[in-house]
Design an enzyme around this catalytic site. Sequence first.
Site, short mmCIF file in Angstrom:
data_model
loop_
_atom_site.label_atom_id
_atom_site.label_comp_id
_atom_site.label_asym_id
_atom_site.label_seq_id
_atom_site.Cartn_x
_atom_site.Cartn_y
_atom_site.Cartn_z
N LYS A 1 -2.73 46.18 31.69
CA LYS A 1 -1.86 45.56 32.71
C LYS A 1 -1.72 44.15 32.35
CE LYS A 1 -4.30 48.48 36.12
NZ LYS A 1 -5.04 49.04 35.12
N LYS B 1 -4.71 45.75 42.43
CA LYS B 1 -5.54 46.59 41.56
C LYS B 1 -6.19 45.61 40.49
CE LYS B 1 -1.10 47.58 38.81
NZ LYS B 1 -0.70 48.64 38.33
N ARG C 1 4.76 59.16 32.86
CA ARG C 1 4.03 58.91 31.51
C ARG C 1 4.63 59.20 30.42
NH1 ARG C 1 -1.13 58.12 29.78
NH2 ARG C 1 -1.14 56.49 31.26
N ARG D 1 4.24 62.38 37.09
CA ARG D 1 3.14 62.47 37.84
C ARG D 1 3.53 62.19 39.09
NH1 ARG D 1 -0.60 58.54 34.18
NH2 ARG D 1 1.31 57.50 34.64
N ARG E 1 -1.49 56.62 44.46
CA ARG E 1 -1.73 56.75 43.00
C ARG E 1 -1.34 57.97 42.34
NH1 ARG E 1 -8.02 55.90 43.41
NH2 ARG E 1 -7.56 57.31 45.03
N ASP F 1 3.66 53.66 31.49
CA ASP F 1 3.84 54.09 32.68
C ASP F 1 4.99 53.39 33.21
OD1 ASP F 1 1.63 55.58 32.45
OD2 ASP F 1 0.32 54.51 33.62
N GLU G 1 2.73 49.74 33.04
CA GLU G 1 1.58 49.80 32.23
C GLU G 1 2.02 50.43 30.80
OE1 GLU G 1 -2.17 51.37 33.50
OE2 GLU G 1 -1.95 50.53 35.42
N ASN H 1 -0.38 51.65 27.97
CA ASN H 1 -1.84 52.26 27.59
C ASN H 1 -1.93 52.36 26.26
OD1 ASN H 1 -2.85 53.04 30.64
ND2 ASN H 1 -0.61 53.56 30.44
#
Length: 318
Positions: free
Chosen positions: A128, A163, A213, A227, A235, A275, A283, A285
């Site tokens: 993040k 978050k 993703r 997703r 979420r 994401d 994000e 990851n």
Amino acid sequence: MPRSLRVAVQMDPIETINIDADSTFALMLEAQARGHALWHYHVRDLALRGGRVTAWAKPVQVRREIGNHFTFGAEEELDLGSGADVVLMRQDPPFDMGYITATHILEHIHPKTLVVNDPASVRNAPEKLFVTHFPDLMPVTMVTADRRRIAAFRAEHGDIIIKPLFGNGGAGVFHLRPEDPNMNALVEMFTERSREPLVIQKYVPAVREGDKRIILVDGVAMGAINRVPAAGEARSNMHVGGRPEPTTLTDREKEICAAIGPELKKRGMIFVGIDVIGGFLTEINVTSPTGLQEIARFDGVHLEKAIWDAIEGKVASR
């Protein structure tokens, strides 16, 4: 045909994984199919002494049989500097001091032993925070622990997401609508539990259509899943009931991948999952990205093959 590699996998207990969803398991199956030898160890089994990095590790064989998916050999003290060609750093976050310490330890052996992803780069690129280096690609975002700034951000944007900075799997993510009276209580709860700042983000309504993703291998986008959040959820993480579905990349998403891909490659990030919601990067990851098995089920594309092609190429070129 590349030579057989000695591969040490730093991960959470293999006994507990879901073999039909776990990306590390897919990577291990592919490595084994290529003739590579596998060892399994937990991050707590690492040790650094006199510049030498070792781990209590067990040789492991894996198979796609529910309830019988692995067999361990006898535990041994494996020298990760001289006795391994590759270390897969695949333990799940949270990205806490234990995680950070592991990156410092593994930095002693990389790149002589190839650590995937580069441990120094992982340490310097929390999901993040790393994304904030690309402000033109992401939603309006603020990182702060200051309540006055959070209140001003909410007054400006109304609908916001709060978050934790170093959370994972959707844990602790809250959607606050303009009429929601719980902001002060939420901020108090977070600040009582941690001294870390929070991520405050303008809510992107397109999340109802899904949080995409996208998997990049050595800086190149190679596959994606969408997703979709469960009813009543903000979420979309599959850990909390998000529904995966097949997808393709839009022109905007290709633009995002082209913009960040060279930087990922330069930093030694071989396996990355980003994401994207509504055309916004949310994000990057780099710690333990997931999604390989879902992409394989929908598209028939086994990205673990591309990841191992990249790993083998880097080992061979050293």
